[in-house]
Design an enzyme around this catalytic site. Sequence first.
Site, PDB file in Angstrom:
ATOM      1  N   GLU A 142      40.676  38.398  71.632  1.00 10.53           N
ATOM      2  CA  GLU A 142      41.739  37.518  71.126  1.00 10.53           C
ATOM      3  C   GLU A 142      42.013  37.693  69.634  1.00 10.53           C
ATOM      4  O   GLU A 142      41.956  36.740  68.858  1.00 10.53           O
ATOM      5  CB  GLU A 142      41.405  36.054  71.462  1.00 10.53           C
ATOM      6  CG  GLU A 142      41.266  35.831  72.959  1.00 10.53           C
ATOM      7  CD  GLU A 142      40.941  34.386  73.343  1.00 10.53           C
ATOM      8  OE1 GLU A 142      40.697  33.570  72.450  1.00 10.53           O
ATOM      9  OE2 GLU A 142      40.929  34.093  74.555  1.00 10.53           O
ATOM     10  N   GLU A 191      38.947  38.621  83.297  1.00 15.47           N
ATOM     11  CA  GLU A 191      38.761  37.163  83.451  1.00 15.47           C
ATOM     12  C   GLU A 191      39.772  36.603  84.449  1.00 15.47           C
ATOM     13  O   GLU A 191      40.410  35.580  84.197  1.00 15.47           O
ATOM     14  CB  GLU A 191      38.928  36.444  82.097  1.00 15.47           C
ATOM     15  CG  GLU A 191      37.978  36.926  81.025  1.00 15.47           C
ATOM     16  CD  GLU A 191      38.056  36.120  79.724  1.00 15.47           C
ATOM     17  OE1 GLU A 191      38.657  35.021  79.716  1.00 15.47           O
ATOM     18  OE2 GLU A 191      37.516  36.592  78.721  1.00 15.47           O
ATOM     19  N   ASP A 229      42.087  40.561  75.544  1.00 11.49           N
ATOM     20  CA  ASP A 229      43.013  39.496  75.126  1.00 11.49           C
ATOM     21  C   ASP A 229      43.769  38.971  76.344  1.00 11.49           C
ATOM     22  O   ASP A 229      43.690  39.546  77.425  1.00 11.49           O
ATOM     23  CB  ASP A 229      44.007  40.023  74.071  1.00 11.49           C
ATOM     24  CG  ASP A 229      44.382  38.956  73.041  1.00 11.49           C
ATOM     25  OD1 ASP A 229      44.527  37.773  73.422  1.00 11.49           O
ATOM     26  OD2 ASP A 229      44.524  39.306  71.861  1.00 11.49           O
TER      27      ASP A 229
HETATM   28  C1  XIL Z   1      35.730  29.588  78.605  1.00 12.53           C
HETATM   29  C2  XIL Z   1      34.647  29.119  79.569  1.00 12.53           C
HETATM   30  O1  XIL Z   1      35.071  29.391  80.883  1.00 12.53           O
HETATM   31  C3  XIL Z   1      34.392  27.636  79.390  1.00 12.53           C
HETATM   32  O2  XIL Z   1      33.266  27.237  80.165  1.00 12.53           O
HETATM   33  C4  XIL Z   1      34.128  27.315  77.913  1.00 12.53           C
HETATM   34  O3  XIL Z   1      34.020  25.926  77.755  1.00 12.53           O
HETATM   35  C5  XIL Z   1      35.260  27.849  77.043  1.00 12.53           C
HETATM   36  O4  XIL Z   1      35.411  29.237  77.270  1.00 12.53           O
HETATM   37  N1  XIL Z   1      38.996  33.313  77.319  1.00 12.53           N
HETATM   38  C6  XIL Z   1      37.720  33.775  77.124  1.00 12.53           C
HETATM   39  C7  XIL Z   1      36.574  33.041  77.726  1.00 12.53           C
HETATM   40  O5  XIL Z   1      37.545  34.860  76.555  1.00 12.53           O
HETATM   41  O6  XIL Z   1      35.408  33.159  76.962  1.00 12.53           O
HETATM   42  C8  XIL Z   1      36.912  31.594  77.959  1.00 12.53           C
HETATM   43  O7  XIL Z   1      35.820  30.998  78.684  1.00 12.53           O
HETATM   44  C9  XIL Z   1      38.197  31.455  78.718  1.00 12.53           C
HETATM   45  C10 XIL Z   1      39.332  32.067  77.925  1.00 12.53           C
END
Ligand code: XIL
Length: 400
Positions: free
Chosen positions: A175, A305, A233
């Site tokens: 990010e 993700e 990202d």
């Molecule tokens: C999120 C987790 O899923 C949550 O449990 C935590 O509270 C916050 O972070 N992008 C990312 C991840 O790169 O690390 C994030 O994960 C979600 C968005």
Amino acid sequence: MKKTSVVCIVLLAGLFHGCAPKDNIILHEKWPFPVGVAVPGARTNNGNLSVKTADALNTGSPQHKLLKHFNVLAAENEMKPYAIMPASIPSENNWSSSYNWIDADRLVSYAQKNSKLLRGHVLIWHDQTPAWFFQGNGTLGRATIEELYLRMENHIKTVFEKYGGTIAWWDVCNEVVDHTSGGPRQDSNYTRIMQDAGKLGSDRYEYVVKAFEWARKYADLNGGQNVKLFLTDYGIERRFPGEARSKIDEFEVLVKYLVDNNAPIDGIGFQGHFRLYDHTPEEIGRGIDRFSEVNGKKMMIQICELDISVYSNTKNEANNTDMSDDILKERLTDLAAFYREYFDMFEQKYREGKLDLVLIWGIADGHSWLNNHPVTDRTDHPLLFDRKYQPKEAYWVLVK
Ligand code: XIL
């Protein structure tokens, strides 16, 4: 007999006996590329269910038995800077001994015992990093660029001295790019410190080049020559409707800067936090094509993700907190179709040599971070298993 008929018979047999059909078909075995999952651990507490049930490494957790569907694991939170760094700044010669590996190690040893590969998330990120990391003798109490660089190097070195080549892929920076300003992320202390140091334009991405250089150097020094390094990202897959310039364009500026400055980057991770109807598989496929080669350098793409919210901006539901049972029922069927279309497209990109991994951000709906994001306390249904840990239609279409 066709595979679809077999699935139908299994489904019908389950219904006939009054019990839900079992998730006996192993998901990752159905796809040619590895299918991973973000494993909620001791620090993960999304939604309003207990941390104990969320913690999939706890053998008593209902999520534990669902780990069999995935052959790559990432820690949902337990390898982030805040999870392993000490609470206050360590002295220079005490740096690595002050780290806390308990939660991260649980995942590593589970993966090793169960022959799963690991994806590391994340080395350098403006979020979920202790405040002290960015504080020091610079502008407004921020670290100077020299202080920041020393800490970044110490952190990256510490992680690779610990895990060497154990973790196959690492998110080196996450990010970096802003979603509105068309430059580096404005709410990031990394950006602020680069600007404090007088960096202008793309040179505000200098720390990203350094992060990749240190990651490569310390991976190689510790037996991790095969570790692959990623830049990750969200919102970088497509141009948003009505926008003259989108995040995807600035992301391209960043990647070109990395390539032009010889940063040792292996690939790009599309986070893949998608929404039903809003992100079409064709658009994402074009995004994969766009970044699989940049300025003559080949980049491997990973979807790192993946989750798909059932609340859709296309249907003006950005701020909704609930939906009727009828609409939800329809959405869950559409969600399944979307998952299948995405996976079919991923398979095509895999066969074209552009993509080599898909990782889903969570196991069961009740524990998804989307229950708190972008709207707090709303019930979302983005994953393959429901709140009772039962397989959803989305699971069945992916194992067909
Ligand atoms: C999120 C987790 O899923 C949550 O449990 C935590 O509270 C916050 O972070 N992008 C990312 C991840 O790169 O690390 C994030 O994960 C979600 C968005």
